[in-house]
Scaffold this motif. Structure first.
Motif, short mmCIF file in Angstrom:
data_model
loop_
_atom_site.label_atom_id
_atom_site.label_comp_id
_atom_site.label_asym_id
_atom_site.label_seq_id
_atom_site.Cartn_x
_atom_site.Cartn_y
_atom_site.Cartn_z
N ASP A 1 0.84 -1.21 0.00
CA ASP A 1 0.00 0.00 0.00
C ASP A 1 0.87 1.26 0.00
N ALA A 2 1.96 1.22 0.75
CA ALA A 2 2.85 2.40 0.82
C ALA A 2 3.42 2.69 -0.56
N ARG A 3 3.85 1.64 -1.25
CA ARG A 3 4.44 1.80 -2.58
C ARG A 3 3.38 2.30 -3.57
N LYS A 4 2.20 1.69 -3.48
CA LYS A 4 1.11 2.06 -4.39
C LYS A 4 0.78 3.55 -4.26
N LEU A 5 0.72 4.04 -3.03
CA LEU A 5 0.38 5.45 -2.81
C LEU A 5 1.46 6.37 -3.38
N CYS A 6 2.72 6.03 -3.14
CA CYS A 6 3.79 6.92 -3.60
C CYS A 6 3.92 6.90 -5.12
N LYS A 7 3.65 5.75 -5.72
CA LYS A 7 3.67 5.68 -7.19
C LYS A 7 2.59 6.59 -7.75
N ALA A 8 1.40 6.51 -7.17
CA ALA A 8 0.28 7.31 -7.68
C ALA A 8 0.52 8.79 -7.44
N LEU A 9 1.18 9.11 -6.31
CA LEU A 9 1.40 10.52 -5.98
C LEU A 9 2.64 11.09 -6.66
N GLY A 10 3.49 10.22 -7.18
CA GLY A 10 4.69 10.69 -7.87
C GLY A 10 5.79 11.16 -6.93
N TYR A 11 5.70 10.82 -5.65
CA TYR A 11 6.78 11.22 -4.73
C TYR A 11 7.92 10.21 -4.76
N ASP A 12 9.15 10.74 -4.79
CA ASP A 12 10.33 9.88 -4.75
C ASP A 12 10.85 9.71 -3.33
N LEU A 13 10.41 10.57 -2.44
CA LEU A 13 10.78 10.44 -1.03
C LEU A 13 9.57 10.85 -0.22
N ASN A 14 9.14 9.95 0.66
CA ASN A 14 7.92 10.22 1.41
C ASN A 14 7.90 9.30 2.62
N THR A 15 7.15 9.68 3.65
CA THR A 15 6.77 8.65 4.62
C THR A 15 5.27 8.51 4.58
N VAL A 16 4.86 7.26 4.70
CA VAL A 16 3.44 6.93 4.71
C VAL A 16 3.14 6.36 6.10
#
Ligand SMILES: Nc1ncnc2c1ncn2[C@@H]1O[C@H](COP(=O)(O)OP(=O)(O)O)[C@@H](O)[C@H]1O
Ligand SMILES: [Mg+2]
Length: 346
Positions: free
Chosen positions: A231-246
């Motif tokens: 889920d963390a990966r899915k969210l960051c892919k959709a949001l286009g962030y290369d660095l994030n915390t979920v």
């Protein structure tokens, strides 16, 4: 020589460690340093191939400089266009579309009129609000928090309507989200780097600030961890962030995504601990070097969509061309086997 620049604010440990880590790779054509910037001129492209941005959310001058840099071919981690466009309610809405669990959430009209507006500016607003319907949907306890928040600022934990109205009264002209509280057993913060690498960090938001990262975690259900990671990966892919915390709060085995708009996530040695620190420094260093090595060109594509995917489009273009090549290869293989069988002629 390509330059990777680090742009940062008050933090002390991460920026220096990142520069050191990249330079310790002793690459022939890449060097890392702290960004130096003064009056930014239209006619001078910035000198950086990549900038790791840790602070432009607080400093509009930096944000404007970074957008200009993207236009001139710099890859910024994270993309300042995405970041500028984002808010928490959009995040929740997107998560729901992606099939990631989120608590019931609403946004509320500003309690006080934003500066320069009056009652007359608000004629599209329903009045009074359907509070009964809202309470029925959200339930109590709940969290009232800004749609564009961070660092736990203006976050209220409310247990009944009186507390909610008191908190709402204090919310000034902020746009607030009201969200059902997850009654969690487990809570995770996950670093996601390059929309791919995930590090799940057990976290206890009920503890004092300095002790929140749980350094001696219990054993967790493997399936739960797998879902959190995906889920963390899915969210960051959709949001286009290369660095994030979920952040996920887990209730009855279901990880609810709570906060995933952290494009300059806490990476301080003293809060995340030495192992997490080493992981994030290594991961961001590798990503920045990879981005510096991937030449890219947004020039000639002067529309917002090109900037939103800046730093990513080269990859997708590559993938598309690889796909094309593969299908051409397949086709030609088919044709040659047909030729061999005497079915077609060349
Ligand atoms: N729906 C929720 N259920 C349970 N806890 C929540 C919820 N929303 C927020 N919190 C708590 O409040 C903290 C701050 O909220 P968050 O959305 O992360 O805001 P910020 O962006 O300011 O960090 C979270 O770390 C969590 O502990
Ligand atoms: Mg948070």
């Amino acid at each position: 020589m390509k330059k990777i620049g680090v742009l940062f604010g008050m933090e002390n440990t991460f920026p220096g460690a990142l520069v050191e880590r990249i330079n310790s790779m002793h690459l022939d054509d890449i060097v890392a340093e702290f960004v130096q910037v003064g009056g930014v001129r239209l006619d001078k492209p910035p000198a950086y191939s990549v900038i790791v941005d840790r602070i432009s959310h607080d400093i509009p001058f930096y944000r404007a400089f970074l957008k200009h840099a993207v236009l001139h071919g710099t890859t910024v981690i994270n993309n300042p266009f995405w970041w500028s466009a984002d808010d928490k309610f959009f995040n929740y809405s997107l998560a729901a579309k992606l099939g990631v669990a989120v608590p019931p959430t609403v946004i509320l009209p500003h309690k006080h009129y934003p500066e320069g507006t009056t009652e007359r500016s608000m004629r599209n607003l329903e009045y009074p609000l359907d509070w009964e319907g809202i309470f029925e949907y959200i339930g109590f306890p709940a969290f009232l928090k800004p749609v564009d928040g961070g660092g736990w600022r203006d976050v209220y934990h409310v247990h009944n309507r009186e507390e909610l109205f008191r908190a709402y009264d204090q919310s000034r002209d902020l746009c607030m989200t009201l969200q059902g509280a997850v009654k969690f057993n487990e809570y995770f913060r996950c670093y996601v780097v390059g929309q791919e690498k995930v590090r799940i960090m057990p976290y206890d938001p009920r503890r004092p600030h300095a002790e929140r990262y749980v350094l001696d975690p219990p054993q967790y259900d493997k399936k739960l961890l797998k879902r959190v990671e995906q889920d963390a990966r899915k969210l960051c892919k959709a949001l286009g962030y290369d660095l994030n915390t979920v952040e996920f709060a887990v209730e009855n085995g279901i990880p609810y995504a709570i906060d995933f708009m952290n494009p300059a996530p806490d990476a301080d040695l003293h809060s995340v601990g030495p192992e997490n620190f080493k992981w994030i420094v290594d991961a961001v260093a590798e990503l920045a070097v990879k981005k510096a090595n991937t030449a890219k060109d947004v020039a000639g594509e002067f529309h917002w969509g090109a900037y939103l995917s800046a730093g990513a489009e080269k990859n997708s273009a590559k993938k598309a061309s690889a796909k094309k090549k593969a299908s051409a290869k397949k086709k030609s293989a088919k044709v040659s086997s047909k030729i061999e069988a005497g079915i077609v002629s060349e």
